[in-house]
Design a protein around this motif. Structure first.
Motif, short mmCIF file in Angstrom:
data_model
loop_
_atom_site.label_atom_id
_atom_site.label_comp_id
_atom_site.label_asym_id
_atom_site.label_seq_id
_atom_site.Cartn_x
_atom_site.Cartn_y
_atom_site.Cartn_z
N ARG A 138 7.13 -5.72 3.87
CA ARG A 138 6.65 -4.23 3.60
C ARG A 138 7.24 -3.54 4.38
NH1 ARG A 138 3.48 -1.72 1.24
NH2 ARG A 138 1.86 -0.39 0.92
N GLU A 197 5.75 -5.93 -3.93
CA GLU A 197 3.90 -6.41 -3.83
C GLU A 197 3.06 -6.65 -5.44
OE1 GLU A 197 -0.65 -5.64 -2.88
OE2 GLU A 197 0.69 -3.86 -3.08
N LEU A 228 7.09 0.14 -3.16
CA LEU A 228 6.44 -0.99 -2.93
C LEU A 228 5.12 -1.53 -2.93
CD1 LEU A 228 5.70 0.97 1.27
CD2 LEU A 228 6.92 -0.73 0.10
#
Length: 161
Positions: free
Chosen positions: A136, A124, A120
């Motif tokens: 997400r 990002e 993640l």
């Protein structure tokens, strides 16, 4: 990051769209993922040995040709999951065997949550403003489904001390 519900059509589209943006530089993005992984859990570094060589630092590991091959393989697994979003169950046996391989080299099931955090983080950092809360959530669900299948590899082996 457990996955209970299947991905919605919108979530599948968000995953495909975001992955498409990253597909041109898999090793570069994989380096972001693994750099973050070693930052979060430096104790994982000794799991990566090639020809019985221990790496003295994450930087040494991250620049080793053998490790770059590992990054390529990890990114290919993610790519396979993205390619089979409509039918992740077709990857079930492959992911279960991948779980067995990870257990055999000493990876703990708990480490997959750290890998998920690192994934993640990479998404990002690499997607920037395109990494929305919805993106997400979609990736978290996909990763949860992948880990659930890999965990079955642990369950099929006898527990060790």
């Amino acid at each position: 990051m457990e996955s209970g519900m299947p991905l919605s059509a919108r979530q599948r589209a968000l995953i495909r769209e975001s992955w498409q943006r990253l597909s041109g530089s898999p090793v570069q993005h994989g380096l972001v993922l693994f750099t973050r992984l070693f930052d979060l859990d430096p104790d994982l570094l000794p799991l990566f040995q090639y020809n019985c060589k221990q790496f003295a630092s994450p930087q040494e590991c991250l620049s080793a040709p053998e490790f770059l091959d590992h990054i390529r393989k990890v990114m290919l697994v993610i790519d396979a999951a993205v390619s089979h979003l409509e039918n992740l169950s077709c990857l079930e046996e492959y992911l279960c065997n991948l779980g067995k391989k990870h257990q055999a080299v000493g990876v703990k099931v708990e480490s997959f949550s750290t890998v998920g955090e690192s994934l993640l983080y990479m998404l990002e950092k690499c997607l920037g403003t395109a990494f929305s809360p919805d993106v997400r959530e979609a990736w978290s669900k996909l990763y949860g489904a992948v880990v659930k299948a890999m965990r079955r590899g642990w369950e099929t082996l006898p527990e060790g001390d």
